[in-house]
Motif scaffolding. Structure first.
Motif, PDB file in Angstrom:
ATOM      1  N   LYS A   1       0.836  -1.199   0.000  1.00 51.55           N
ATOM      2  CA  LYS A   1       0.000   0.000   0.000  1.00 51.55           C
ATOM      3  C   LYS A   1       0.872   1.251   0.000  1.00 51.55           C
ATOM      4  O   LYS A   1       2.044   1.216   0.358  1.00 51.55           O
ATOM      5  CB  LYS A   1      -0.930   0.015   1.213  1.00 51.55           C
ATOM      6  CG  LYS A   1      -1.958  -1.098   1.214  1.00 51.55           C
ATOM      7  CD  LYS A   1      -2.950  -0.915   2.338  1.00 51.55           C
ATOM      8  CE  LYS A   1      -4.030  -1.992   2.304  1.00 51.55           C
ATOM      9  NZ  LYS A   1      -5.020  -1.815   3.405  1.00 51.55           N
ATOM     10  N   GLU A   2       0.259   2.365  -0.394  1.00 54.41           N
ATOM     11  CA  GLU A   2       0.975   3.628  -0.384  1.00 54.41           C
ATOM     12  C   GLU A   2       1.097   4.164   1.043  1.00 54.41           C
ATOM     13  O   GLU A   2       0.285   3.841   1.917  1.00 54.41           O
ATOM     14  CB  GLU A   2       0.244   4.643  -1.261  1.00 54.41           C
ATOM     15  CG  GLU A   2       0.262   4.309  -2.738  1.00 54.41           C
ATOM     16  CD  GLU A   2      -0.329   5.427  -3.583  1.00 54.41           C
ATOM     17  OE1 GLU A   2      -0.258   5.303  -4.816  1.00 54.41           O
ATOM     18  OE2 GLU A   2      -0.834   6.405  -3.012  1.00 54.41           O
ATOM     19  N   ARG A   3       2.108   5.005   1.236  1.00 53.84           N
ATOM     20  CA  ARG A   3       2.274   5.653   2.531  1.00 53.84           C
ATOM     21  C   ARG A   3       1.115   6.613   2.759  1.00 53.84           C
ATOM     22  O   ARG A   3       0.713   7.346   1.848  1.00 53.84           O
ATOM     23  CB  ARG A   3       3.599   6.403   2.566  1.00 53.84           C
ATOM     24  CG  ARG A   3       3.939   7.010   3.897  1.00 53.84           C
ATOM     25  CD  ARG A   3       5.355   7.551   3.912  1.00 53.84           C
ATOM     26  NE  ARG A   3       6.343   6.499   3.741  1.00 53.84           N
ATOM     27  CZ  ARG A   3       7.657   6.681   3.837  1.00 53.84           C
ATOM     28  NH1 ARG A   3       8.127   7.893   4.098  1.00 53.84           N
ATOM     29  NH2 ARG A   3       8.480   5.676   3.673  1.00 53.84           N
ATOM     30  N   GLU A   4       0.564   6.613   3.954  1.00 56.81           N
ATOM     31  CA  GLU A   4      -0.551   7.497   4.263  1.00 56.81           C
ATOM     32  C   GLU A   4      -0.279   8.279   5.548  1.00 56.81           C
ATOM     33  O   GLU A   4       0.363   7.779   6.469  1.00 56.81           O
ATOM     34  CB  GLU A   4      -1.861   6.710   4.410  1.00 56.81           C
ATOM     35  CG  GLU A   4      -1.888   5.732   5.559  1.00 56.81           C
ATOM     36  CD  GLU A   4      -3.262   5.152   5.813  1.00 56.81           C
ATOM     37  OE1 GLU A   4      -4.257   5.748   5.361  1.00 56.81           O
ATOM     38  OE2 GLU A   4      -3.350   4.107   6.495  1.00 56.81           O
ATOM     39  N   GLY A   5      -0.793   9.489   5.567  1.00 58.98           N
ATOM     40  CA  GLY A   5      -0.652  10.316   6.759  1.00 58.98           C
ATOM     41  C   GLY A   5      -1.601   9.857   7.842  1.00 58.98           C
ATOM     42  O   GLY A   5      -2.746   9.494   7.559  1.00 58.98           O
ATOM     43  N   VAL A   6      -1.118   9.867   9.064  1.00 61.92           N
ATOM     44  CA  VAL A   6      -1.911   9.431  10.208  1.00 61.92           C
ATOM     45  C   VAL A   6      -2.306  10.626  11.076  1.00 61.92           C
ATOM     46  O   VAL A   6      -3.478  10.812  11.388  1.00 61.92           O
ATOM     47  CB  VAL A   6      -1.124   8.406  11.042  1.00 61.92           C
ATOM     48  CG1 VAL A   6      -1.896   8.031  12.295  1.00 61.92           C
ATOM     49  CG2 VAL A   6      -0.807   7.179  10.209  1.00 61.92           C
ATOM     50  N   ALA A   7      -1.318  11.410  11.481  1.00 65.63           N
ATOM     51  CA  ALA A   7      -1.575  12.553  12.364  1.00 65.63           C
ATOM     52  C   ALA A   7      -0.427  13.549  12.250  1.00 65.63           C
ATOM     53  O   ALA A   7       0.707  13.154  11.980  1.00 65.63           O
ATOM     54  CB  ALA A   7      -1.734  12.100  13.810  1.00 65.63           C
ATOM     55  N   SER A   8      -0.741  14.820  12.462  1.00 66.27           N
ATOM     56  CA  SER A   8       0.294  15.847  12.437  1.00 66.27           C
ATOM     57  C   SER A   8      -0.016  16.903  13.490  1.00 66.27           C
ATOM     58  O   SER A   8      -1.157  17.032  13.949  1.00 66.27           O
ATOM     59  CB  SER A   8       0.401  16.494  11.053  1.00 66.27           C
ATOM     60  OG  SER A   8      -0.832  17.066  10.678  1.00 66.27           O
TER      61      SER A   8
ATOM     62  N   MET B   1       4.172  -0.167   9.003  1.00 66.48           N
ATOM     63  CA  MET B   1       5.373   0.482   9.491  1.00 66.48           C
ATOM     64  C   MET B   1       5.008   1.943   9.705  1.00 66.48           C
ATOM     65  O   MET B   1       4.459   2.587   8.807  1.00 66.48           O
ATOM     66  CB  MET B   1       6.493   0.361   8.471  1.00 66.48           C
ATOM     67  CG  MET B   1       7.828   0.917   8.952  1.00 66.48           C
ATOM     68  SD  MET B   1       8.589  -0.100  10.216  1.00 66.48           S
ATOM     69  CE  MET B   1       9.270  -1.420   9.196  1.00 66.48           C
ATOM     70  N   TYR B   2       5.331   2.456  10.881  1.00 66.28           N
ATOM     71  CA  TYR B   2       4.993   3.837  11.220  1.00 66.28           C
ATOM     72  C   TYR B   2       6.264   4.676  11.190  1.00 66.28           C
ATOM     73  O   TYR B   2       7.285   4.301  11.775  1.00 66.28           O
ATOM     74  CB  TYR B   2       4.345   3.906  12.597  1.00 66.28           C
ATOM     75  CG  TYR B   2       2.902   3.478  12.589  1.00 66.28           C
ATOM     76  CD1 TYR B   2       2.560   2.146  12.388  1.00 66.28           C
ATOM     77  CD2 TYR B   2       1.875   4.401  12.746  1.00 66.28           C
ATOM     78  CE1 TYR B   2       1.234   1.743  12.344  1.00 66.28           C
ATOM     79  CE2 TYR B   2       0.546   4.013  12.722  1.00 66.28           C
ATOM     80  CZ  TYR B   2       0.234   2.673  12.517  1.00 66.28           C
ATOM     81  OH  TYR B   2      -1.084   2.289  12.483  1.00 66.28           O
ATOM     82  N   PHE B   3       6.161   5.817  10.521  1.00 66.08           N
ATOM     83  CA  PHE B   3       7.297   6.718  10.354  1.00 66.08           C
ATOM     84  C   PHE B   3       6.972   8.084  10.951  1.00 66.08           C
ATOM     85  O   PHE B   3       5.851   8.582  10.788  1.00 66.08           O
ATOM     86  CB  PHE B   3       7.616   6.932   8.875  1.00 66.08           C
ATOM     87  CG  PHE B   3       7.960   5.685   8.120  1.00 66.08           C
ATOM     88  CD1 PHE B   3       6.970   4.924   7.522  1.00 66.08           C
ATOM     89  CD2 PHE B   3       9.280   5.278   7.997  1.00 66.08           C
ATOM     90  CE1 PHE B   3       7.287   3.773   6.815  1.00 66.08           C
ATOM     91  CE2 PHE B   3       9.611   4.136   7.292  1.00 66.08           C
ATOM     92  CZ  PHE B   3       8.610   3.371   6.708  1.00 66.08           C
ATOM     93  N   CYS B   4       7.937   8.697  11.595  1.00 67.19           N
ATOM     94  CA  CYS B   4       7.763  10.088  11.967  1.00 67.19           C
ATOM     95  C   CYS B   4       8.482  10.957  10.944  1.00 67.19           C
ATOM     96  O   CYS B   4       9.435  10.512  10.283  1.00 67.19           O
ATOM     97  CB  CYS B   4       8.250  10.388  13.380  1.00 67.19           C
ATOM     98  SG  CYS B   4      10.016  10.251  13.665  1.00 67.19           S
TER      99      CYS B   4
ATOM    100  N   CYS C   1      -0.221  22.087   8.927  1.00 70.04           N
ATOM    101  CA  CYS C   1       0.637  20.902   8.848  1.00 70.04           C
ATOM    102  C   CYS C   1      -0.219  19.763   8.312  1.00 70.04           C
ATOM    103  O   CYS C   1      -0.625  18.871   9.054  1.00 70.04           O
ATOM    104  CB  CYS C   1       1.192  20.553  10.224  1.00 70.04           C
ATOM    105  SG  CYS C   1       2.201  21.839  10.967  1.00 70.04           S
ATOM    106  N   LEU C   2      -0.502  19.833   7.031  1.00 77.57           N
ATOM    107  CA  LEU C   2      -1.369  18.832   6.426  1.00 77.57           C
ATOM    108  C   LEU C   2      -0.643  17.505   6.264  1.00 77.57           C
ATOM    109  O   LEU C   2       0.586  17.427   6.294  1.00 77.57           O
ATOM    110  CB  LEU C   2      -1.872  19.338   5.082  1.00 77.57           C
ATOM    111  CG  LEU C   2      -2.663  20.653   5.132  1.00 77.57           C
ATOM    112  CD1 LEU C   2      -3.128  21.040   3.738  1.00 77.57           C
ATOM    113  CD2 LEU C   2      -3.822  20.553   6.090  1.00 77.57           C
ATOM    114  N   LEU C   3      -1.418  16.464   6.055  1.00 73.18           N
ATOM    115  CA  LEU C   3      -0.842  15.119   5.963  1.00 73.18           C
ATOM    116  C   LEU C   3      -0.493  14.789   4.512  1.00 73.18           C
ATOM    117  O   LEU C   3      -1.044  13.859   3.914  1.00 73.18           O
ATOM    118  CB  LEU C   3      -1.818  14.109   6.550  1.00 73.18           C
ATOM    119  CG  LEU C   3      -2.007  14.243   8.064  1.00 73.18           C
ATOM    120  CD1 LEU C   3      -3.171  13.393   8.538  1.00 73.18           C
ATOM    121  CD2 LEU C   3      -0.730  13.862   8.790  1.00 73.18           C
ATOM    122  N   ARG C   4       0.444  15.569   3.984  1.00 69.63           N
ATOM    123  CA  ARG C   4       0.940  15.347   2.621  1.00 69.63           C
ATOM    124  C   ARG C   4       2.414  15.040   2.730  1.00 69.63           C
ATOM    125  O   ARG C   4       3.198  15.861   3.187  1.00 69.63           O
ATOM    126  CB  ARG C   4       0.709  16.583   1.747  1.00 69.63           C
ATOM    127  CG  ARG C   4      -0.741  17.044   1.695  1.00 69.63           C
ATOM    128  CD  ARG C   4      -0.945  18.280   0.850  1.00 69.63           C
ATOM    129  NE  ARG C   4      -0.103  19.396   1.271  1.00 69.63           N
ATOM    130  CZ  ARG C   4      -0.294  20.647   0.874  1.00 69.63           C
ATOM    131  NH1 ARG C   4      -1.277  20.923   0.029  1.00 69.63           N
ATOM    132  NH2 ARG C   4       0.509  21.602   1.282  1.00 69.63           N
TER     133      ARG C   4
END
Length: 126
Positions: A43-50, A93-96, A106-109
């Motif tokens: 799957k593509e990387r997706e934003g979770v929270a910012s 996998m979670y990335f910061c 601070c949008l999730l882009r």
């Protein structure tokens, strides 16, 4: 040199909780947007929270609203993601990431973020 180091991932049963941490070094942590992204296999990387510098505003993906909470401790240069009521579909996998605000947001882009950690695995079993 900017360095982001995630920790706190692991395996948990559905309904459980985990808290991820992201330790930041090498630059003006308090002046940047900080965010969590995730990527599941295939799957593509997706934003979770910012979170906005200073923590005045936060953004969440619809899929995690009400379950995840992003926060930061400027004194420790550390960002957190409290994850409750975890579901198997949260497995990834979670990335910061860190980047400059765009128009005071601070949008999730992912392309808005130029520094990334190596990731920490979260596995949720049913």
């Amino acid at each position: 040199q900017v360095q982001l180091v995630e920790s706190g991932g692991g395996s948990v049963q559905a309904g459980g909780s985990l808290r991820l941490s992201c330790a930041v070094s090498g630059y003006a942590y308090s002046a940047n947007c900080m965010a969590w992204f995730r990527q599941a296999p295939g799957k593509e990387r997706e934003g979770v929270a910012s979170i906005y510098p200073g923590g005045s505003s936060t953004w969440y993906a619809d899929s995690v609203k009400g379950r995840f909470t992003i926060s930061q401790d400027n004194a420790k240069n550390t960002m957190y993601l409290q994850m409750n009521s975890l579901k198997p579909e949260d497995t990834a996998m979670y990335f910061c990431a860190a980047g400059s605000p765009r128009r005071w947001s601070c949008l999730l882009r992912s392309h808005d973020y130029n520094s990334w950690g190596q990731g920490t695995q979260v596995t949720v079993s049913s």
